[in-house]
Design an enzyme around this catalytic site. Sequence first.
Site, PDB file in Angstrom:
ATOM      1  N   GLN A  15       0.828  -1.160  -0.011  1.00 48.69           N
ATOM      2  CA  GLN A  15       0.035  -0.057  -0.021  1.00 48.69           C
ATOM      3  C   GLN A  15       0.966   1.102   0.036  1.00 48.69           C
ATOM      4  OE1 GLN A  15      -3.770  -0.752   2.706  1.00 48.69           O
ATOM      5  NE2 GLN A  15      -2.004  -1.556   3.649  1.00 48.69           N
ATOM      6  N   ASP A  66       6.227   5.084  -0.919  1.00 53.33           N
ATOM      7  CA  ASP A  66       7.432   5.339  -0.937  1.00 53.33           C
ATOM      8  C   ASP A  66       8.640   4.514  -1.929  1.00 53.33           C
ATOM      9  OD1 ASP A  66       7.391   3.704   2.181  1.00 53.33           O
ATOM     10  OD2 ASP A  66       7.882   2.791   0.345  1.00 53.33           O
ATOM     11  N   HIS A  89      -1.246   1.593  -4.273  1.00 55.31           N
ATOM     12  CA  HIS A  89      -1.811   3.203  -4.061  1.00 55.31           C
ATOM     13  C   HIS A  89      -0.843   3.972  -5.054  1.00 55.31           C
ATOM     14  CE1 HIS A  89      -3.786   2.043  -0.108  1.00 55.31           C
ATOM     15  NE2 HIS A  89      -4.736   1.789  -1.108  1.00 55.31           N
ATOM     16  N   CYS A  91      -2.875  17.010 -18.854  1.00 50.30           N
ATOM     17  CA  CYS A  91      -2.217  15.925 -20.061  1.00 50.30           C
ATOM     18  C   CYS A  91      -1.574  14.842 -19.481  1.00 50.30           C
ATOM     19  CB  CYS A  91      -1.223  17.032 -20.796  1.00 50.30           C
ATOM     20  SG  CYS A  91       0.336  17.209 -19.899  1.00 50.30           S
ATOM     21  N   SER A  93      -2.763  -1.516   9.446  1.00 46.45           N
ATOM     22  CA  SER A  93      -3.820  -1.437  10.179  1.00 46.45           C
ATOM     23  C   SER A  93      -5.208  -2.259   9.535  1.00 46.45           C
ATOM     24  CB  SER A  93      -4.210  -0.203  10.755  1.00 46.45           C
ATOM     25  OG  SER A  93      -4.699   0.602   9.459  1.00 46.45           O
TER      26      SER A  93
HETATM   27  N1  APR Z   1       6.658  -2.698  13.248  1.00 44.13           N
HETATM   28  C1  APR Z   1       5.372  -3.258  13.417  1.00 44.13           C
HETATM   29  N2  APR Z   1       4.253  -2.509  13.095  1.00 44.13           N
HETATM   30  C2  APR Z   1       4.220  -1.189  12.975  1.00 44.13           C
HETATM   31  C3  APR Z   1       5.637  -0.560  13.103  1.00 44.13           C
HETATM   32  C4  APR Z   1       6.751  -1.347  13.152  1.00 44.13           C
HETATM   33  N3  APR Z   1       8.229  -0.889  13.349  1.00 44.13           N
HETATM   34  N4  APR Z   1       5.230   0.812  12.751  1.00 44.13           N
HETATM   35  C5  APR Z   1       4.183   0.916  12.568  1.00 44.13           C
HETATM   36  N5  APR Z   1       3.236  -0.301  12.718  1.00 44.13           N
HETATM   37  C6  APR Z   1       1.871  -0.336  12.735  1.00 44.13           C
HETATM   38  C7  APR Z   1       0.986   0.692  13.399  1.00 44.13           C
HETATM   39  O1  APR Z   1       0.619   0.131  14.767  1.00 44.13           O
HETATM   40  C8  APR Z   1      -0.158   0.682  12.372  1.00 44.13           C
HETATM   41  O2  APR Z   1      -1.400  -0.214  12.963  1.00 44.13           O
HETATM   42  O3  APR Z   1       1.748  -0.353  11.225  1.00 44.13           O
HETATM   43  C9  APR Z   1       0.216   0.082  11.047  1.00 44.13           C
HETATM   44  C10 APR Z   1       0.229   1.021   9.975  1.00 44.13           C
HETATM   45  O4  APR Z   1      -1.025   1.179   9.599  1.00 44.13           O
HETATM   46  P1  APR Z   1      -1.646   2.673   8.900  1.00 44.13           P
HETATM   47  O5  APR Z   1      -1.033   3.731   9.695  1.00 44.13           O
HETATM   48  O6  APR Z   1      -3.162   2.645   8.730  1.00 44.13           O
HETATM   49  O7  APR Z   1      -0.954   2.426   7.577  1.00 44.13           O
HETATM   50  P2  APR Z   1      -1.631   1.589   6.300  1.00 44.13           P
HETATM   51  O8  APR Z   1      -2.292   0.255   6.815  1.00 44.13           O
HETATM   52  O9  APR Z   1      -0.789   1.465   5.495  1.00 44.13           O
HETATM   53  O10 APR Z   1      -2.771   2.581   5.583  1.00 44.13           O
HETATM   54  C11 APR Z   1      -3.348   2.275   4.710  1.00 44.13           C
HETATM   55  O11 APR Z   1      -4.310   4.483   4.173  1.00 44.13           O
HETATM   56  O12 APR Z   1      -4.003   6.623   4.406  1.00 44.13           O
HETATM   57  C12 APR Z   1      -3.979   5.507   3.604  1.00 44.13           C
HETATM   58  O13 APR Z   1      -3.171   5.368   1.494  1.00 44.13           O
HETATM   59  C13 APR Z   1      -2.757   5.547   2.917  1.00 44.13           C
HETATM   60  O14 APR Z   1      -1.760   3.425   2.160  1.00 44.13           O
HETATM   61  C14 APR Z   1      -2.247   4.138   3.306  1.00 44.13           C
HETATM   62  C15 APR Z   1      -3.554   3.242   3.669  1.00 44.13           C
END
Ligand code: APR
Length: 238
Positions: A96, A99, A114, A125, A182
């Site tokens: 997702q 980067d 994404h 364009c 998440s």
């Molecule tokens: N190790 C393990 N888990 C981690 C770590 C780590 N070092 N750092 C963060 N996390 C967990 C957090 O607890 C969190 O639940 O990673 C999860 C990231 O969840 P989100 O911040 O919701 O990110 P993501 O699930 O990728 O979001 C999905 O939402 O905003 C949109 O387009 C955006 O691609 C993104 C999508």
Amino acid sequence: MLIDLIKSSKYTVVYTGAGMSTESGLPDFRSAKTGLWKNENPELVASTEALNRDVEKFFQFYRERVLGMKDCKPHNGYDILVNWEKSGLIKSIITQNVDGFHSVAGSENVIELHGTLQKVHCQLCEKEYSNEMYEEERFYCECGGKLRPSVVLFGEGLPEDSFMKAVDESKKADLFIVLGSSLTVTPANQFPILAKEQGAKLVIVNMEPTQLDEYADIVINDVKIGDLLAELESHLHS
Ligand code: APR
């Protein structure tokens, strides 16, 4: 045990979210204290609506993220996934994240659900530019159109080809490992379910519990992904 599943699996697919990049210095979105959405409403800054209605805020929000990426690079966990792909332990990565770090680290079969923040393109364009345009605060195309990141904004669908490839990989998987998501955003969060429904073992590695944990065969919370991957790597080559 996860190590046994990885060793015995014929087709392992890894699925990553923003938690895969926090140890590289990039904030995620929903971690309680540090997530990007703690201070911003995604609908107001990362949407087609924002691009059309509040374009200066949109430009600055994404310029900050482009600049933030400049000083960060993939951590060791990314390199381990590159090695696992090379040795056939994993077949593909569905991410997702925007980067581009899996590709920067050297993973080959990466599906960017994404899109990518490494590029921007013209809203009119569709001409593509490097994200350096945003670094240099150059937000308009030669044609006069607004330049926007080549990411999926809230209000947009996923790129068709990435979506179909992710469906295909999820169906082929006999082991589907989620790293750092998440699992709250649809339709991206449907792939772990699709894999599970097709008979795959589902493993969710995430600092905090997720809303799909009940479907998982193994849930690993409160462990940093980088540490877990390093530990698995050491057992795989012990
Ligand atoms: N190790 C393990 N888990 C981690 C770590 C780590 N070092 N750092 C963060 N996390 C967990 C957090 O607890 C969190 O639940 O990673 C999860 C990231 O969840 P989100 O911040 O919701 O990110 P993501 O699930 O990728 O979001 C999905 O939402 O905003 C949109 O387009 C955006 O691609 C993104 C999508």
